[in-house]
Design an enzyme around this catalytic site. Structure first.
Site, PDB file in Angstrom:
ATOM      1  N   ASP A 147     -72.665 -55.300 157.249  1.00  0.00           N
ATOM      2  CA  ASP A 147     -72.048 -54.612 156.129  1.00  0.00           C
ATOM      3  C   ASP A 147     -72.891 -53.441 155.639  1.00  0.00           C
ATOM      4  O   ASP A 147     -72.374 -52.337 155.423  1.00  0.00           O
ATOM      5  CB  ASP A 147     -71.826 -55.606 154.985  1.00  0.00           C
ATOM      6  CG  ASP A 147     -71.322 -54.940 153.724  1.00  0.00           C
ATOM      7  OD1 ASP A 147     -70.103 -54.869 153.542  1.00  0.00           O
ATOM      8  OD2 ASP A 147     -72.157 -54.484 152.912  1.00  0.00           O
ATOM      9  N   SER A 179     -67.706 -53.875 152.553  1.00  0.00           N
ATOM     10  CA  SER A 179     -67.112 -53.620 153.864  1.00  0.00           C
ATOM     11  C   SER A 179     -66.665 -54.929 154.512  1.00  0.00           C
ATOM     12  O   SER A 179     -65.598 -55.003 155.128  1.00  0.00           O
ATOM     13  CB  SER A 179     -68.099 -52.886 154.772  1.00  0.00           C
ATOM     14  OG  SER A 179     -68.424 -51.630 154.243  1.00  0.00           O
ATOM     15  N   ASP A 180     -67.489 -55.954 154.382  1.00  0.00           N
ATOM     16  CA  ASP A 180     -67.108 -57.281 154.861  1.00  0.00           C
ATOM     17  C   ASP A 180     -65.864 -57.785 154.137  1.00  0.00           C
ATOM     18  O   ASP A 180     -64.914 -58.278 154.754  1.00  0.00           O
ATOM     19  CB  ASP A 180     -68.243 -58.282 154.637  1.00  0.00           C
ATOM     20  CG  ASP A 180     -69.252 -58.309 155.767  1.00  0.00           C
ATOM     21  OD1 ASP A 180     -68.890 -57.952 156.901  1.00  0.00           O
ATOM     22  OD2 ASP A 180     -70.403 -58.693 155.518  1.00  0.00           O
ATOM     23  N   LEU A 181     -65.892 -57.701 152.819  1.00  0.00           N
ATOM     24  CA  LEU A 181     -64.789 -58.249 152.022  1.00  0.00           C
ATOM     25  C   LEU A 181     -63.471 -57.544 152.320  1.00  0.00           C
ATOM     26  O   LEU A 181     -62.425 -58.181 152.480  1.00  0.00           O
ATOM     27  CB  LEU A 181     -65.123 -58.136 150.535  1.00  0.00           C
ATOM     28  CG  LEU A 181     -66.347 -58.932 150.067  1.00  0.00           C
ATOM     29  CD1 LEU A 181     -66.652 -58.628 148.609  1.00  0.00           C
ATOM     30  CD2 LEU A 181     -66.127 -60.425 150.261  1.00  0.00           C
ATOM     31  N   GLY A 184     -62.122 -58.515 155.665  1.00  0.00           N
ATOM     32  CA  GLY A 184     -61.472 -59.811 155.556  1.00  0.00           C
ATOM     33  C   GLY A 184     -60.085 -59.713 154.958  1.00  0.00           C
ATOM     34  O   GLY A 184     -59.146 -60.383 155.417  1.00  0.00           O
TER      35      GLY A 184
END
Length: 407
Positions: A147, A179-181, A184
């Site tokens: 991320d 960025s991860d969230l 997802g």
């Protein structure tokens, strides 16, 4: 009413955050999510502490707060993905799954015989989602994705943080791994869309999700500003590139934010501040004019805001219909009466004997329900249950796998 994804089974081979965030959302919406973890250690984030969850008597558990935030509602099975026996277990589970989610490096799943082409032959209705840092194609596809790296490469850090010429200026990452969230969230939309399409086609499909693609996609108005005007977006700290005044202001005892989105609201702000002449000043009558004369406007407003305390200003601004708010710490945000009244903080009994605090799913349906069936699982908590109940395997067969280190 049941959750809208009731009856959907998800085989989740993802770790860390982007994949688990997506599959937790699917679980909240009613899907049965089987989380596949490495025997002995499990998802890397189980060890990402402190803090770790503690029991009522203060004794710690092995569950990190980080792991607890993204794995609610799932069943945990431990399987050695690198072993042939473990791969056989997962192929059996994939036969009855609707969705398969993984975030291994490009090529790993094919090497394990768990790639989309192989599993689609066993289960043509399977929706298969791969989540990586840079996608399955392109010159960076072989790179591991994180991320922090993607926030930097994807342009986000260049527009986050204070201006270079001010104290503390320079690029900054977001306070959460956004960025991860967001990857997802996009992955969840893609998966549900593929399931919807499957109703007509009766076929699954492959989904290729990239953190970098996602980061670039949600640059939103900032990327559009550049594409339209050709000028490089800059960091504005708490100010807005397209609106003024839309930023934080210091008060006599703290700070608040003002978010003026149109000329009417600007007039209301001027009235609440007893600065009615500004609303009639041609330098400030329109948003375009206010942006041109931002520096002088902000100086005038800042001087006025410093004259009273935050609470007093908020009462007046809210009465005038000016969008505004306090700058809360996380404890203050989680104890805010609006947040509490919306049920955004709750707890679930954990398999370790502790009580696991949770942040609720923000979706609120008129008929369907969001389901919180179980706390984030203890490592391997449901291994025997999944193999015996879901696959119909005998206790002896399960025992052989456990003795061989497969599970």
């Amino acid at each position: 009413m049941a959750g809208p994804l009731e009856g959907i089974r998800v085989l989740d081979l993802s770790r860390i955050l982007a994949g688990p965030w997506s599959t937790q959302l699917l679980s909240d919406l009613g899907a049965d999510v089987i989380k596949v973890e490495r025997p002995g250690s499990g998802d890397d984030t189980r060890a990402w502490g402190p803090p770790f969850l503690a029991r009522e008597d203060g004794t710690p558990t092995a569950e990190s707060a980080y792991f607890l935030c993204a794995n609610r509602g799932k069943r945990s099975i431990t399987v050695d993905v690198s072993s042939e026996a473990g791969q056989a277990v997962l192929r059996e589970l994939a036969k009855t799954a609707d969705v398969f989610v993984e975030n291994y490096k490009c090529g790993d799943m094919r090497r394990y015989g768990l790639d989309y082409d192989t599993l689609a032959e066993l289960n043509p209705r399977l929706v298969y989602c791969s989540i990586t840092g840079f996608g399955q194609t392109g010159p960076y596809s072989h790179r591991a994705g994180y991320d922090f790296v993607v926030q930097a490469m994807g342009g986000l850090m260049s527009i986050t943080g204070e201006c270079d010429d001010l104290p503390g200026g320079g690029p900054q990452k977001c306070g959460v791994p956004i960025s991860d969230l967001m990857t997802g969230m996009y992955a969840s939309v893609a998966i549900v869309s593929a399931l919807f399409e499957r109703v007509e086609s009766a076929r699954g499909q492959y989904i290729d999700m990239s953190l970098l693609d996602t980061q670039v996609a949600w640059l939103a108005n900032q990327a559009s500003n550049f594409l339209v005007a050709g000028s490089e977006p800059r960091r504005w700290g708490n100010a807005h590139p397209n609106l003024a005044p839309y930023q934080s202001f210091a008060t006599s005892n703290g700070a608040l934010i003002v978010a003026v989105g149109n000329d009417r609201q600007f007039g209301a702000l001027c009235g609440a501040l007893d600065l009615g002449e500004l609303a009639r000043d041609e330098r400030y009558t329109t948003n375009a004019a206010r942006l041109k004369h931002r520096e002088s406007l902000v100086c005038l407003l800042a001087n006025r805001f410093r004259g009273r305390d935050t609470a007093a200003w908020l009462v007046g601004l809210e009465a005038a219909g000016v969008p505004c708010g306090p700058i809360h710490s996380i404890p203050q945000a989680l104890s805010d009466p609006q947040v509490r009244s919306r049920g955004m903080v709750f707890s679930l009994p954990h398999g370790s004997g502790a009580i696991a605090p949770q942040i609720a799913n923000p979706i609120k349906f008129s008929r369907s329900t969001v389901e919180y069936r179980r706390a984030p699982p203890v490592l391997g908590e449901h291994t025997d249950d999944i193999l015996s109940r879901d696959l119909g395997w005998s206790a002896d067969r399960i025992s052989v796998l456990r003795k061989g280190g497969t599970i």
